[in-house]
Scaffold this active site. Structure first.
Site, PDB file in Angstrom:
ATOM      1  N   ARG A 234     -13.439  -1.499   5.637  1.00  0.00           N
ATOM      2  CA  ARG A 234     -14.665  -0.747   5.909  1.00  0.00           C
ATOM      3  C   ARG A 234     -15.837  -1.721   5.913  1.00  0.00           C
ATOM      4  NH1 ARG A 234     -12.046   2.449   7.866  1.00  0.00           N
ATOM      5  NH2 ARG A 234     -11.754   4.669   7.409  1.00  0.00           N
ATOM      6  N   ASP A 258     -13.121  -6.017  11.918  1.00  0.00           N
ATOM      7  CA  ASP A 258     -12.779  -4.885  12.786  1.00  0.00           C
ATOM      8  C   ASP A 258     -13.662  -3.692  12.431  1.00  0.00           C
ATOM      9  OD1 ASP A 258     -11.030  -3.577  14.734  1.00  0.00           O
ATOM     10  OD2 ASP A 258     -10.290  -2.399  13.031  1.00  0.00           O
ATOM     11  N   GLU A 263     -21.560   0.372  12.187  1.00  0.00           N
ATOM     12  CA  GLU A 263     -20.719   0.560  13.378  1.00  0.00           C
ATOM     13  C   GLU A 263     -20.891   1.904  14.060  1.00  0.00           C
ATOM     14  OE1 GLU A 263     -16.747   0.014  11.574  1.00  0.00           O
ATOM     15  OE2 GLU A 263     -16.321   2.075  12.137  1.00  0.00           O
ATOM     16  N   HIS A 295     -13.171  -1.560  15.549  1.00  0.00           N
ATOM     17  CA  HIS A 295     -12.359  -0.590  14.790  1.00  0.00           C
ATOM     18  C   HIS A 295     -11.111  -0.199  15.579  1.00  0.00           C
ATOM     19  CE1 HIS A 295     -12.943   2.170  11.136  1.00  0.00           C
ATOM     20  NE2 HIS A 295     -11.657   2.134  11.431  1.00  0.00           N
TER      21      HIS A 295
HETATM   22  P1  NAI Z   1      -4.209   2.885   0.187  1.00  0.00           P
HETATM   23  O1  NAI Z   1      -4.835   4.034  -0.498  1.00  0.00           O
HETATM   24  O2  NAI Z   1      -2.721   2.909   0.431  1.00  0.00           O
HETATM   25  O3  NAI Z   1      -4.532   1.542  -0.594  1.00  0.00           O
HETATM   26  C1  NAI Z   1      -5.799   1.197  -1.076  1.00  0.00           C
HETATM   27  C2  NAI Z   1      -5.591   0.302  -2.279  1.00  0.00           C
HETATM   28  O4  NAI Z   1      -6.874  -0.176  -2.679  1.00  0.00           O
HETATM   29  C3  NAI Z   1      -4.969   1.022  -3.484  1.00  0.00           C
HETATM   30  O5  NAI Z   1      -3.894   0.269  -3.977  1.00  0.00           O
HETATM   31  C4  NAI Z   1      -6.124   1.117  -4.473  1.00  0.00           C
HETATM   32  O6  NAI Z   1      -5.698   1.051  -5.820  1.00  0.00           O
HETATM   33  C5  NAI Z   1      -6.931  -0.106  -4.094  1.00  0.00           C
HETATM   34  N1  NAI Z   1      -8.312  -0.050  -4.521  1.00  0.00           N
HETATM   35  C6  NAI Z   1      -9.139   1.009  -4.624  1.00  0.00           C
HETATM   36  N2  NAI Z   1     -10.367   0.614  -5.021  1.00  0.00           N
HETATM   37  C7  NAI Z   1     -10.308  -0.726  -5.167  1.00  0.00           C
HETATM   38  C8  NAI Z   1     -11.235  -1.702  -5.569  1.00  0.00           C
HETATM   39  N3  NAI Z   1     -12.483  -1.376  -5.891  1.00  0.00           N
HETATM   40  N4  NAI Z   1     -10.835  -2.987  -5.608  1.00  0.00           N
HETATM   41  C9  NAI Z   1      -9.556  -3.316  -5.282  1.00  0.00           C
HETATM   42  N5  NAI Z   1      -8.627  -2.439  -4.903  1.00  0.00           N
HETATM   43  C10 NAI Z   1      -9.000  -1.158  -4.849  1.00  0.00           C
HETATM   44  O7  NAI Z   1      -4.992   2.717   1.554  1.00  0.00           O
HETATM   45  P2  NAI Z   1      -4.503   1.970   2.874  1.00  0.00           P
HETATM   46  O8  NAI Z   1      -3.777   2.918   3.748  1.00  0.00           O
HETATM   47  O9  NAI Z   1      -3.860   0.699   2.512  1.00  0.00           O
HETATM   48  O10 NAI Z   1      -5.912   1.684   3.587  1.00  0.00           O
HETATM   49  C11 NAI Z   1      -6.853   0.777   3.037  1.00  0.00           C
HETATM   50  C12 NAI Z   1      -8.157   0.904   3.795  1.00  0.00           C
HETATM   51  O11 NAI Z   1      -7.989   0.450   5.126  1.00  0.00           O
HETATM   52  C13 NAI Z   1      -8.661   2.347   3.962  1.00  0.00           C
HETATM   53  O12 NAI Z   1      -9.391   2.771   2.820  1.00  0.00           O
HETATM   54  C14 NAI Z   1      -9.537   2.249   5.160  1.00  0.00           C
HETATM   55  O13 NAI Z   1     -10.848   1.958   4.735  1.00  0.00           O
HETATM   56  C15 NAI Z   1      -8.982   1.040   5.927  1.00  0.00           C
HETATM   57  N6  NAI Z   1      -8.379   1.413   7.213  1.00  0.00           N
HETATM   58  C16 NAI Z   1      -8.852   0.796   8.339  1.00  0.00           C
HETATM   59  C17 NAI Z   1      -8.315   1.098   9.568  1.00  0.00           C
HETATM   60  C18 NAI Z   1      -8.772   0.402  10.829  1.00  0.00           C
HETATM   61  O14 NAI Z   1      -8.412   0.831  11.933  1.00  0.00           O
HETATM   62  N7  NAI Z   1      -9.532  -0.665  10.745  1.00  0.00           N
HETATM   63  C19 NAI Z   1      -7.265   2.118   9.727  1.00  0.00           C
HETATM   64  C20 NAI Z   1      -6.810   2.658   8.461  1.00  0.00           C
HETATM   65  C21 NAI Z   1      -7.378   2.325   7.263  1.00  0.00           C
END
Ligand code: NAI
Length: 330
Positions: A234, A258, A263, A295
């Site tokens: 993000r 990305d 954005e 994105h």
């Molecule tokens: P997820 O929920 O599986 O994993 C997120 C991880 O981050 C968890 O293990 C959580 O404990 C950890 N976390 C939470 N707060 C934290 C912090 N302050 N410091 C360190 N770790 C922390 O989510 P997933 O599916 O892996 O997605 C991650 C992020 O990717 C999403 O939140 C979204 O913002 C982004 N995303 C971007 C996309 C794109 O097209 N560019 C598409 C999908 C997701």
């Protein structure tokens, strides 16, 4: 049941209409993003479906509730743009797509890294101009580099599994370390150590009020000179103005993003004939060692199939039973 889609693109319509053959919902597709004016156009819809840059704040939620909307379905994983507390207060159910091909985002992250480290974005244009010189294209190996991964959920884990194949040392930081990764040799460390020792830093945590501007002047100063930073998570995780300063000072060697904190005014739109008013992104894109994609990390056939499948199944479950079987509610 009527479902209104906001920030809709032709590809959304294509994938959702196909998936909807199973449900026969009445689907409406609005190109415009959701805001407190547009929301007034809703008449007898039961659900709305929104994307990453639709602002679903308290004001919008209040209007949605008055219009009788029962379900807000996010066709994405991140939910920082929705006031969950307000939705709860007004009895509107919110669901998202917690996982859809984490490999899509992980592979794009790797693509950004491999573009920057070998300057293929420069080489591509150069060769097309019949300039076959190598001057200025000197790259670096990924092999044996230390890669710091912030957030080791589904995407972070998928990225680690890819980057491991390059023979890198992995440092990781997460509020909840993953046992399987730990057992496989991933070294969980505190953020300071990760910033100090990583050659490459990749962000895969959600944006929360606590980690806004995680990458800022102070944390950048802890990093190695010439560090590579990739952000497919993000935009608000990086203070862009600080990153620009660090790029000018050669402190950041390469930056791949990305996502971008402003954005919503730019991404997913064709602005090629417009004068961009955002000087920050323009400055960012002027650096030869910065790669910006709009994105698109999620944007694969497989991911869009899963997004439409999970979203419509969640809406159907929520409308029928008030809960979803397998899908995480917010
Ligand atoms: P997820 O929920 O599986 O994993 C997120 C991880 O981050 C968890 O293990 C959580 O404990 C950890 N976390 C939470 N707060 C934290 C912090 N302050 N410091 C360190 N770790 C922390 O989510 P997933 O599916 O892996 O997605 C991650 C992020 O990717 C999403 O939140 C979204 O913002 C982004 N995303 C971007 C996309 C794109 O097209 N560019 C598409 C999908 C997701």
């Amino acid at each position: 049941m009527k479902v209104a889609f906001f920030s809709s693109k032709p590809y959304d319509e294509l994938f959702f209409r196909k998936e909807n053959e199973k449900y026969n919902f009445e689907l409406e597709f609005f190109e415009t993003s959701l805001n407190s004016q547009v929301v007034n156009a809703l008449v007898d819809e039961t659900a709305i479906c929104v994307f990453v840059n639709d602002i679903v704040d308290r004001n919008v939620i209040e209007i949605l509730a008055n219009k009788g909307i029962k379900i807000i379905a996010l066709r994405c994983a991140g939910f920082n743009n929705v006031d969950l507390e307000a939705a709860k207060e007004y009895g509107i159910k919110v669901c998202r797509v917690p996982a859809y091909s984490p490999e899509a985002v992980a592979e794009h992250t790797l693509a950004m890294l491999l573009t920057l480290n070998r300057k293929t974005h420069k080489a591509y244009n150069r060769v097309r101009e019949q300039n076959f010189s190598l001057n200025g294209l000197l790259g670096f190996n990924i092999n044996k580099k230390t890669v710091g991964v912030v957030g080791t959920g589904k995407i972070g884990k998928a990225f680690i599994n890819l980057i491991k194949g390059f023979g890198c040392e992995i440092l990781a930081y997460d509020l909840f370390p993953d046992k399987e990764l730990e057992n496989s040799g991933v070294n969980y460390v505190d953020l300071d150590k990760l910033f100090k020792e990583s050659d490459i830093i990749s962000l895969h945590c959600p944006l929360t009020p606590e980690n806004k501007y995680l990458i800022n002047k102070s944390t950048i100063s802890e990093m190695k000179d010439g560090v590579t930073i990739i952000n497919t998570s993000r935009g608000g995780l990086i203070n862009t103005v600080d990153a620009i300063e660090a790029l000018k000072e050669h402190k950041i060697g390469y930056l791949g993003i990305d996502v971008y904190e402003q954005e919503e005014k730019l991404f997913f739109k064709d602005l090629s004939a417009e004068i961009i008013q955002d000087d920050t992104i323009q400055r960012l894109m002027s650096f030869p060692n910065v790669l910006v994609t709009a994105h698109q990390a999620f944007f694969t056939q497989e991911a869009l199939e899963q997004i439409s499948e999970i979203t419509l199944r969640s809406i159907s479950d929520l409308a029928k039973n008030g809960k979803t079987e397998k899908i995480e509610m917010l």
